[in-house]
Design a protein around this motif. Structure first.
Motif, PDB file in Angstrom:
ATOM      1  N   PRO A  23      31.529 -49.051 -27.110  1.00 62.40           N
ATOM      2  CA  PRO A  23      32.697 -49.271 -26.251  1.00 62.40           C
ATOM      3  C   PRO A  23      32.588 -50.609 -25.517  1.00 62.40           C
ATOM      4  O   PRO A  23      31.480 -51.093 -25.273  1.00 62.40           O
ATOM      5  CB  PRO A  23      32.655 -48.100 -25.270  1.00 62.40           C
ATOM      6  N   ALA A  24      33.732 -51.165 -25.149  1.00 61.08           N
ATOM      7  CA  ALA A  24      33.764 -52.461 -24.469  1.00 61.08           C
ATOM      8  C   ALA A  24      33.036 -52.375 -23.140  1.00 61.08           C
ATOM      9  O   ALA A  24      33.072 -51.340 -22.461  1.00 61.08           O
ATOM     10  CB  ALA A  24      35.201 -52.886 -24.257  1.00 61.08           C
ATOM     11  N   GLN A  25      32.381 -53.472 -22.756  1.00 59.58           N
ATOM     12  CA  GLN A  25      31.613 -53.501 -21.517  1.00 59.58           C
ATOM     13  C   GLN A  25      32.400 -54.180 -20.420  1.00 59.58           C
ATOM     14  O   GLN A  25      33.266 -55.009 -20.684  1.00 59.58           O
ATOM     15  CB  GLN A  25      30.293 -54.218 -21.769  1.00 59.58           C
ATOM     16  N   SER A  26      32.082 -53.841 -19.170  1.00 57.30           N
ATOM     17  CA  SER A  26      32.836 -54.348 -18.036  1.00 57.30           C
ATOM     18  C   SER A  26      32.587 -55.836 -17.802  1.00 57.30           C
ATOM     19  O   SER A  26      33.434 -56.538 -17.283  1.00 57.30           O
ATOM     20  CB  SER A  26      32.496 -53.558 -16.775  1.00 57.30           C
ATOM     21  N   ARG A  27      31.392 -56.327 -18.152  1.00 59.69           N
ATOM     22  CA  ARG A  27      31.145 -57.758 -18.052  1.00 59.69           C
ATOM     23  C   ARG A  27      30.438 -58.236 -19.321  1.00 59.69           C
ATOM     24  O   ARG A  27      29.802 -57.435 -19.997  1.00 59.69           O
ATOM     25  CB  ARG A  27      30.345 -58.113 -16.807  1.00 59.69           C
ATOM     26  N   ILE A  28      30.525 -59.518 -19.623  1.00 57.38           N
ATOM     27  CA  ILE A  28      29.964 -60.056 -20.858  1.00 57.38           C
ATOM     28  C   ILE A  28      28.441 -60.074 -20.743  1.00 57.38           C
ATOM     29  O   ILE A  28      27.886 -60.739 -19.881  1.00 57.38           O
ATOM     30  CB  ILE A  28      30.513 -61.468 -21.127  1.00 57.38           C
ATOM     31  N   GLN A  29      27.772 -59.306 -21.600  1.00 60.16           N
ATOM     32  CA  GLN A  29      26.319 -59.248 -21.529  1.00 60.16           C
ATOM     33  C   GLN A  29      25.651 -59.095 -22.889  1.00 60.16           C
ATOM     34  O   GLN A  29      24.443 -59.033 -22.978  1.00 60.16           O
ATOM     35  CB  GLN A  29      25.889 -58.126 -20.585  1.00 60.16           C
ATOM     36  N   GLY A  30      26.425 -59.046 -23.958  1.00 57.50           N
ATOM     37  CA  GLY A  30      25.837 -58.996 -25.286  1.00 57.50           C
ATOM     38  C   GLY A  30      25.811 -57.600 -25.861  1.00 57.50           C
ATOM     39  O   GLY A  30      25.979 -56.616 -25.153  1.00 57.50           O
ATOM     40  N   ASN A  31      25.541 -57.501 -27.164  1.00 55.77           N
ATOM     41  CA  ASN A  31      25.591 -56.213 -27.840  1.00 55.77           C
ATOM     42  C   ASN A  31      24.470 -56.096 -28.873  1.00 55.77           C
ATOM     43  O   ASN A  31      24.582 -55.350 -29.828  1.00 55.77           O
ATOM     44  CB  ASN A  31      26.966 -56.054 -28.525  1.00 55.77           C
ATOM     45  N   THR A  32      23.378 -56.830 -28.685  1.00 56.93           N
ATOM     46  CA  THR A  32      22.263 -56.742 -29.629  1.00 56.93           C
ATOM     47  C   THR A  32      21.261 -55.707 -29.137  1.00 56.93           C
ATOM     48  O   THR A  32      21.291 -55.295 -27.979  1.00 56.93           O
ATOM     49  CB  THR A  32      21.571 -58.103 -29.787  1.00 56.93           C
ATOM     50  N   ALA A  33      20.351 -55.305 -29.997  1.00 56.29           N
ATOM     51  CA  ALA A  33      19.382 -54.264 -29.658  1.00 56.29           C
ATOM     52  C   ALA A  33      18.545 -54.654 -28.442  1.00 56.29           C
ATOM     53  O   ALA A  33      18.326 -53.846 -27.540  1.00 56.29           O
ATOM     54  CB  ALA A  33      18.487 -53.990 -30.851  1.00 56.29           C
TER      55      ALA A  33
END
Length: 53
Positions: A23-33
């Motif tokens: 799901p989309a995150q509230s602030r930009i912080q990445g989506n890698t393991a």
């Protein structure tokens, strides 16, 4: 070296294929393991601090 070199495009595609749909995150912080593990640890620490306060 240009941003759109063949090697860079291939690298971006590899990185994109490794990310997991979330799901989309509230602030930009990445989506890698690695990033997700770090966020999980921080969330646990914050929860523990809130519980002890």
């Amino acid at each position: 070296m240009s941003k759109t070199s063949l090697k860079n495009i291939q690298k971006q595609k590899k990185k994109a294929s490794r990310t997991i749909p979330r799901p989309a995150q509230s602030r930009i912080q990445g989506n890698t393991a690695g990033v997700r593990n770090r966020l999980k640890k921080l969330a646990g620490k914050a929860r523990a601090a809130k519980a002890s306060a």
